[in-house]
Design an enzyme around this catalytic site. Structure first.
Site, PDB file in Angstrom:
ATOM      1  N   ASP A 133      36.791  29.230  39.047  1.00 47.50           N
ATOM      2  CA  ASP A 133      38.030  28.856  39.724  1.00 47.50           C
ATOM      3  C   ASP A 133      38.562  29.964  40.621  1.00 47.50           C
ATOM      4  O   ASP A 133      38.660  31.124  40.212  1.00 47.50           O
ATOM      5  CB  ASP A 133      39.088  28.465  38.690  1.00 47.50           C
ATOM      6  CG  ASP A 133      38.680  27.222  37.939  1.00 47.50           C
ATOM      7  OD1 ASP A 133      38.630  26.154  38.562  1.00 47.50           O
ATOM      8  OD2 ASP A 133      38.378  27.332  36.740  1.00 47.50           O
ATOM      9  N   ASP A 173      32.144  33.743  38.460  1.00 46.30           N
ATOM     10  CA  ASP A 173      33.358  33.029  38.077  1.00 46.30           C
ATOM     11  C   ASP A 173      33.389  31.663  38.767  1.00 46.30           C
ATOM     12  O   ASP A 173      32.665  31.427  39.746  1.00 46.30           O
ATOM     13  CB  ASP A 173      34.569  33.882  38.479  1.00 46.30           C
ATOM     14  CG  ASP A 173      35.890  33.206  38.159  1.00 46.30           C
ATOM     15  OD1 ASP A 173      36.053  32.705  37.026  1.00 46.30           O
ATOM     16  OD2 ASP A 173      36.758  33.168  39.050  1.00 46.30           O
TER      17      ASP A 173
END
Length: 280
Positions: A96, A94
């Site tokens: 953010d 991922d």
């Protein structure tokens, strides 16, 4: 977008000082106080189950109530692994709050400043790198077939923070935020591929990263993500990580490397991930 709006990389020597506007976010050990436009722009979770699902061609895939993807809609998200990665485990990472934190509010110690066009107006997005992210990505790229998978929108939401979730016409062609961040962040070519929100599955109000659609053996797939909703279909493949906002003393990425070193040597990730971890 105005050609004068360029991506700026800020050196620590040129710009130092504490974060401004820290009242919007708490430390990594606490949940953020509010969810503003950046949360809607970058986060994978849509809290309002009653909001309409985007219906245009670039929208996330819809699934049945049991989480199954209709067979007619199934297609692999990744091409065949390159020869250099054929024997490596695939790790979905991922962006953010896992590797970086971004804000529309100016911060003195931003690592990157990314121009994002919203309704014809260029806004600056200030990006902070999580501590030890450089060391982490360099080593991960050596050990694994790494894939960046972010539920970030391709570009900023328009009229309001929720508008992008609701508009069926919202289908921007370029990834004005996530692609430039990945370009600046990944100096070693760790990411073999990049996937965005349109590759997610929209399920019960959440944007889920369905690992079964990658085209890889699930016994050799891992996901590193701060949001459990992202891997709700495959919790046994997940290596959870705490959400990060601005705690510059955070060591989680550094601390995870020995565990990933161990995982890189197994034939079946379930043999490790299904076992209780120390401290869990």
């Amino acid at each position: 977008m105005d050609s004068a709006a360029v991506i700026t990389q800020i050196s620590k020597e040129e710009a130092r000082g504490p974060l401004r506007g820290k009242g919007d976010h708490k430390s990594a050990s606490q949940k953020p106080r509010g969810r503003g436009i950046l949360h809607s722009l970058f986060c994978c979770v849509c809290r309002d189950d009653g909001e309409p699902v985007p219906s245009h061609g670039g929208a996330p895939l819809l699934v049945e109530e049991n989480g199954a993807v209709p067979k007619s809609s199934t297609q692999y998200l990744l091409p065949e692994a390159k020869a250099q990665d054929s024997d490596k485990i695939c790790v979905v990472i991922d962006l953010d709050e896992t590797l970086v934190h971004s804000s529309f509010k100016p911060v003195n110690n931003a690592d990157f400043i990314i121009p994002v066009e919203i309704d014809g107006v260029v806004h600056q997005v200030y990006v902070l790198k999580r501590p030890h992210v450089d060391e982490f990505l360099q080593r991960m790229g050596e050990l694994f077939e790494c894939v960046l998978f972010t539920a970030s929108l391709a570009k900023g939401p328009g009229r309001s923070a929720s508008w992008a979730f609701k508009s069926p016409a919202y289908s921007p062609p370029h990834h004005q935020y996530a692609d430039p961040v990945a370009d600046l962040l990944d100096k070693w070519g760790a990411f073999r591929a990049r996937l965005f929100r349109e590759s997610c599955v929209f399920h019960r109000g959440n944007y889920v990263k369905d690992l079964s659609r990658l085209g890889r053996d699930l016994r050799r797939v891992l996901i590193l993500d701060n949001s459990p909703a992202s891997y709700v279909f495959h919790p046994d493949n997940a290596v959870p990580v705490a959400s990060w906002f601005d705690n510059m003393s955070d060591t989680e990425l550094h601390d995870l490397l020995p565990f990933f070193e161990q995982l890189s040597r197994v034939d079946d990730v379930y043999s490790v991930l299904r076992q209780p971890r120390p401290g869990s």
